[in-house]
Design an enzyme around this catalytic site. Structure first.
Site, short mmCIF file in Angstrom:
data_model
loop_
_atom_site.label_atom_id
_atom_site.label_comp_id
_atom_site.label_asym_id
_atom_site.label_seq_id
_atom_site.Cartn_x
_atom_site.Cartn_y
_atom_site.Cartn_z
N CYS A 89 2.15 -0.43 7.46
CA CYS A 89 2.77 -1.74 7.67
C CYS A 89 4.10 -1.60 8.40
CB CYS A 89 2.94 -2.48 6.35
SG CYS A 89 3.90 -1.58 5.12
N HIS A 362 6.75 -3.08 1.20
CA HIS A 362 5.86 -3.58 2.23
C HIS A 362 6.69 -4.19 3.36
CE1 HIS A 362 2.23 -5.02 4.04
NE2 HIS A 362 2.52 -6.30 3.86
#
Ligand code: ZN
Length: 414
Positions: A89, A362
């Site tokens: 990510c 994230h």
């Protein structure tokens, strides 16, 4: 990891040929069906479709009727999800920001530049341009693409990225800019060693000589000025340093501050002592030195990295301070070496967000599209349009500002 932003559906004014719906396959919030008539004053009919029906396992998209009533799948040029190839990510978020940098996109997608790159060894630029083509000029029915080749290439060039650990997005951004700069230079010779050395610079510069100028340095490189005062003999000295990313400290013990506070902290006068002493030209030895930093040359693209990860004593921690920033009026005048009445305010066009903790988090990206004049949230393959006020959040980690507002990209087939 769950996205903390609530994706909003936006009903946009004319001209409009499509609206954006969330994927029913990826469990994004469904806000109820939009009225085709209300959403499409131009009379184009459409409906939100599950992505399985568009041939995708996840993501977002729309299906609309074309000019002759033929059904076709559409997405906005430049707005395309990226598949996660295993804890990647951080790479996807950084790539989305670069894909939204219109002057870089225009430069790399020009026919002249593409033919130049095709003739020489430019692996990173080659893969990057291929991704740009897919995102900006690819089939609109494909809601996401895979940057797997870029992931493999970066991992081969820099083994520290070849694992499943959480990586630092700003380190990857600098690495990619370095690699693109190396590939775009008008030289057959490559400079991987110099690139690696440049990564170690405290202010993170590409440090190019004029002959090495590329679109990357022309856009992203600025220059800092250091006025130094020897605290023993009062002798003055001066030096400059180019930079690509400014890593800004965040005021401690505050749950909220402004970006100007972080900039003021970065540019405030400091005193270098002990191991940080500077060589005084008058004394001929290292002395305690007062340093006043200013910006001698503001870059076209200003990349600001908020130093959220650090140590407090022996404890590693992430600062969750809500740093309030302007979307369209960042004024650098207070920090310029020569303040100018002609200096234009910077406009925000992309943000890398980080949610989670030091070791488990994230990354996502928020990028502004000049085609729709709206912001999109990129969470790997999931893409959603968001209203402006959701761009501000305590998750902001890297901010990308442009000195000149971006125009509609001048590239074919968009
Ligand atoms: Zn001195």
């Amino acid at each position: 990891m769950q996205n903390r932003l609530n994706p909003f559906r936006i009903i946009r004014p004319q001209p409009i040929t499509a609206w954006y719906g969330n994927c029913t396959a990826c469990n994004r919030p469904e806000g109820g069906a939009l009225c085709p008539t209300a959403a499409n004053p131009s009379g184009v009919q459409g409906q939100v479709m599950p992505m399985e029906e568009l041939g995708c396992s996840s993501g977002w998209g729309v299906r609309v009727k074309g000019e002759q009533g033929k059904r076709e799948d559409r997405r906005l040029a430049g707005v395309c999800g990226l598949a996660n190839s295993g804890n990647s990510c951080y790479m996807n978020a950084v790539l989305q920001c670069l894909f939204s940098t219109v002057p870089l996109v225009e430069h790399l997608l020009s026919s002249d530049k593409r033919s130049q790159l095709a003739k020489r060894n430019s692996p990173v630029a080659g893969v990057f341009v291929h991704l740009l083509q897919e995102v900006w000029q690819g089939q609109r029915g494909t809601s996401f693409t895979s940057p797997g080749e870029m992931r493999a290439l970066v991992s081969s060039l820099h083994p520290q990225f070849n694992n499943q650990s959480q990586q630092d997005a700003q380190e990857l951004l600098l690495l990619l800019l370095n690699a693109l700069h190396d590939d775009l230079k008008n030289k057959g010779e490559r400079h991987q060693t110099r690139s690696s050395q440049r990564l170690c610079l405290g202010r993170k510069s590409l440090s190019s000589a004029p002959a090495d100028s590329t679109a990357v340095t022309r856009l992203f490189e600025g220059q800092l000025s250091y006025q130094m005062l020897c605290l023993r003999c009062d002798g003055h000295s001066h030096s400059n340093q180019v930079f690509t990313i400014l890593s800004l400290p965040i005021p401690l013990d505050s749950y909220k501050c402004s970006l100007q506070d972080c900039l003021s902290l970065f540019f405030q006068q400091s005193t270098l002592t002990c191991g940080d002493q500077k060589l005084c030209p008058e004394c001929g030895v290292k002395r305690d030195t007062a340093v006043l930093t200013s910006m001698a040359k503001p870059p076209e693209i200003l990349v600001l990295h908020l130093k959220r990860f650090g140590c407090h004593g022996s404890e590693k921690r992430k600062l969750r301070t809500n740093v309030l920033f302007s979307l369209d009026r960042l004024d650098l005048n207070p920090f310029l070496s020569r303040p100018s009445a002609n200096h234009t305010s910077y406009s925000l066009y992309a943000v890398v967000n980080h949610t989670g903790d030091l070791d488990m988090g994230h990354y996502t990206a928020l990028c502004h599209s000049t085609l729709s004049s709206s912001w999109h949230h990129f969470d790997d393959t999931a893409v959603s349009e968001v209203v402006d006020f959701l761009v501000q959040s305590p998750n902001a980690y890297i901010l990308l500002y442009s000195r000149q507002p971006f125009h509609r990209p001048s590239i074919p087939r968009i």
